[in-house]
Design a protein around this motif. Structure first.
Motif, short mmCIF file in Angstrom:
data_model
loop_
_atom_site.label_atom_id
_atom_site.label_comp_id
_atom_site.label_asym_id
_atom_site.label_seq_id
_atom_site.Cartn_x
_atom_site.Cartn_y
_atom_site.Cartn_z
N UNK A 237 -33.01 0.41 71.72
CA UNK A 237 -31.73 1.04 71.39
C UNK A 237 -31.63 2.44 71.98
N UNK A 238 -32.70 3.21 71.88
CA UNK A 238 -32.66 4.58 72.40
C UNK A 238 -32.69 4.61 73.92
N UNK A 239 -32.92 3.48 74.55
CA UNK A 239 -32.82 3.37 76.00
C UNK A 239 -31.41 3.08 76.47
N UNK A 240 -30.47 2.91 75.55
CA UNK A 240 -29.07 2.71 75.90
C UNK A 240 -28.41 4.07 76.09
N UNK A 241 -27.57 4.19 77.09
CA UNK A 241 -26.89 5.46 77.35
C UNK A 241 -26.17 5.99 76.12
N UNK A 242 -26.26 7.30 75.91
CA UNK A 242 -25.52 8.04 74.87
C UNK A 242 -26.06 7.84 73.46
N UNK A 243 -27.18 7.12 73.28
CA UNK A 243 -27.72 6.97 71.93
C UNK A 243 -28.44 8.24 71.49
N UNK A 244 -28.38 8.50 70.19
CA UNK A 244 -29.01 9.69 69.64
C UNK A 244 -29.82 9.43 68.38
N UNK A 245 -29.79 8.20 67.86
CA UNK A 245 -30.55 7.93 66.65
C UNK A 245 -30.65 6.46 66.35
N UNK A 246 -31.74 6.09 65.65
CA UNK A 246 -31.98 4.70 65.23
C UNK A 246 -32.55 4.74 63.83
N UNK A 247 -32.04 3.87 62.94
CA UNK A 247 -32.65 3.74 61.63
C UNK A 247 -32.63 2.29 61.18
N UNK A 248 -33.75 1.87 60.60
CA UNK A 248 -33.92 0.51 60.09
C UNK A 248 -33.66 0.52 58.59
N UNK A 279 -32.97 -10.86 56.35
CA UNK A 279 -32.11 -10.38 57.43
C UNK A 279 -32.55 -9.02 57.95
N UNK A 280 -32.59 -8.89 59.25
CA UNK A 280 -32.92 -7.63 59.91
C UNK A 280 -31.65 -6.80 60.01
N UNK A 281 -31.73 -5.51 59.66
CA UNK A 281 -30.54 -4.67 59.72
C UNK A 281 -30.91 -3.27 60.19
N UNK A 282 -30.18 -2.79 61.20
CA UNK A 282 -30.42 -1.43 61.69
C UNK A 282 -29.12 -0.83 62.21
#
Length: 346
Positions: A237-248, A279-282
């Motif tokens: 996800x953080x390898x996608x352009x313009x991303x700044x955060x990820x949370x599970x 279910x996986x959720x992020x």
């Protein structure tokens, strides 16, 4: 090793630039004998392509994928799947004024520092145009996952400060593709669309959040140390352009909780880095697009300060078109871990 390849066993390598003749990729590791529906692959590309939503860029690309290898009579052959997407509507003249200017918020200056050269036409390979290749790879991965009963559905959860509070399990996900914001909550979507139009009229931009839910994921996917399932998803996800955060799951909110309360909650679909069968959720946070029509201060390659007013065709908010990219990268991660799980035990 240059970072143009993603995955361990199910591997995607992409090539090409935004204003070159074409972009494309090679997908290696896809098992032989998988029936591949080309129309479904193209449908996923159509959801990401420029012009797919009235709230995005005016650039018009057909994004028609051409398969070059790895397929015979509609089935994968177990050999590398090569594909090409030709660029049809690149207007390089729109970027000529940027030949000697570093755009605020872009990778221009860091790209120059790394390579000693750069493509000023839309950022070259650092452009989000490259993500079309990821969508092709992810569309193939999705058909592999579907055969295993796994469903991946992403949607726009938030634009600016406007957020849908409807739980993912209660949303009608099939509605997201007919919605210009890609949000299956009609009430929240209307407010989001109004905000995007407002910032576009102001010559500005706005960020947002894409959420993703995976149903049907079996237990046991992921590794317990460096290649934890959520760690590979975060990298994707953080390898996608313009991303700044990820949370599970509940993410950063867990920091304020006590263990006695947190242990009662869903962990977002993993325990110890391995899928737990729920279910996986992020969620993935995207910044406002850096290219805006408002005047901004910028620096030239010689260090001179100038005033920059962007020209060209740009998205005032990237999250509607980011939804299929988030789904694609999720599918690539899960397909890779499914194959890795097959060799995890005798």
């Amino acid at each position: 090793m240059p970072g143009n390849t993603f995955g361990t066993l199910f591997r995607l390598t992409t090539f090409g630039e935004s204003h070159g003749p074409a972009i494309g990729g090679v997908l290696d590791g896809c098992p032989a004998g998988l029936p591949l529906d080309m129309a479904l692959v193209q449908a996923e590309l159509d959801r990401r392509r420029p012009g797919s939503t009235p709230l995005g860029t005016a650039r018009e690309e057909g994004d028609l994928v051409e398969f070059l290898s790895g397929l015979f009579e509609g089935r994968t052959q177990g050999t590398p799947i090569g594909f090409l997407i030709r660029n049809k509507d690149a207007r390089s003249s729109d970027y000529e004024h940027l030949r000697d200017v570093y755009r605020p918020g872009h990778a221009d200056q860091t790209w120059q520092a790394k390579y000693g050269t750069r493509d000023h036409r839309g950022g070259g390979r650092s452009s989000a145009r490259e993500t079309a290749c990821r969508v092709v790879g992810g569309a193939i991965a999705r058909q592999f996952l579907t055969a295993q009963g796994i469903d991946v559905s992403a949607y726009v959860m938030q634009v600016g400060v406007i957020r849908t509070d409807v739980p993912a399990g209660q949303l009608r996900m099939e509605q997201r593709w007919s919605d210009p914001v890609r949000c299956p909550d009609p009430v929240a979507s209307a407010r989001m669309a109004a905000l995007i139009e407002e910032v576009r009229a102001e010559g500005d931009s706005v960020g947002g959040v894409v959420a993703c839910r995976v149903n049907g994921l079996p237990q046991g996917l992921g590794e317990p140390v460096f290649d934890r399932l959520e760690a590979d998803l975060a990298k994707a996800m953080l390898g996608i352009n313009a991303t700044r955060g990820f949370q599970l799951g509940i993410g950063f909110s867990a920091a304020a909780m006590r263990g006695s309360a947190h242990n009662l909650l869903s962990q977002g679909g993993t325990l110890g880095g391995i899928s737990d069968g729920t279910p996986l959720f992020f969620e993935v946070a995207f910044k406002p697009p850096s290219t805006i029509a408002k005047a901004q201060r910028a620096k030239t390659t010689s260090g001179e300060e100038v005033t920059l007013e962007a020209k060209g065709r740009h998205d005032p908010c990237v999250v509607p078109r980011a939804v299929p990219v988030v789904e694609a990268m999720t599918c690539l991660v899960l397909a890779d871990h499914l194959l890795r799980q097959r060799i995890a035990r005798a």
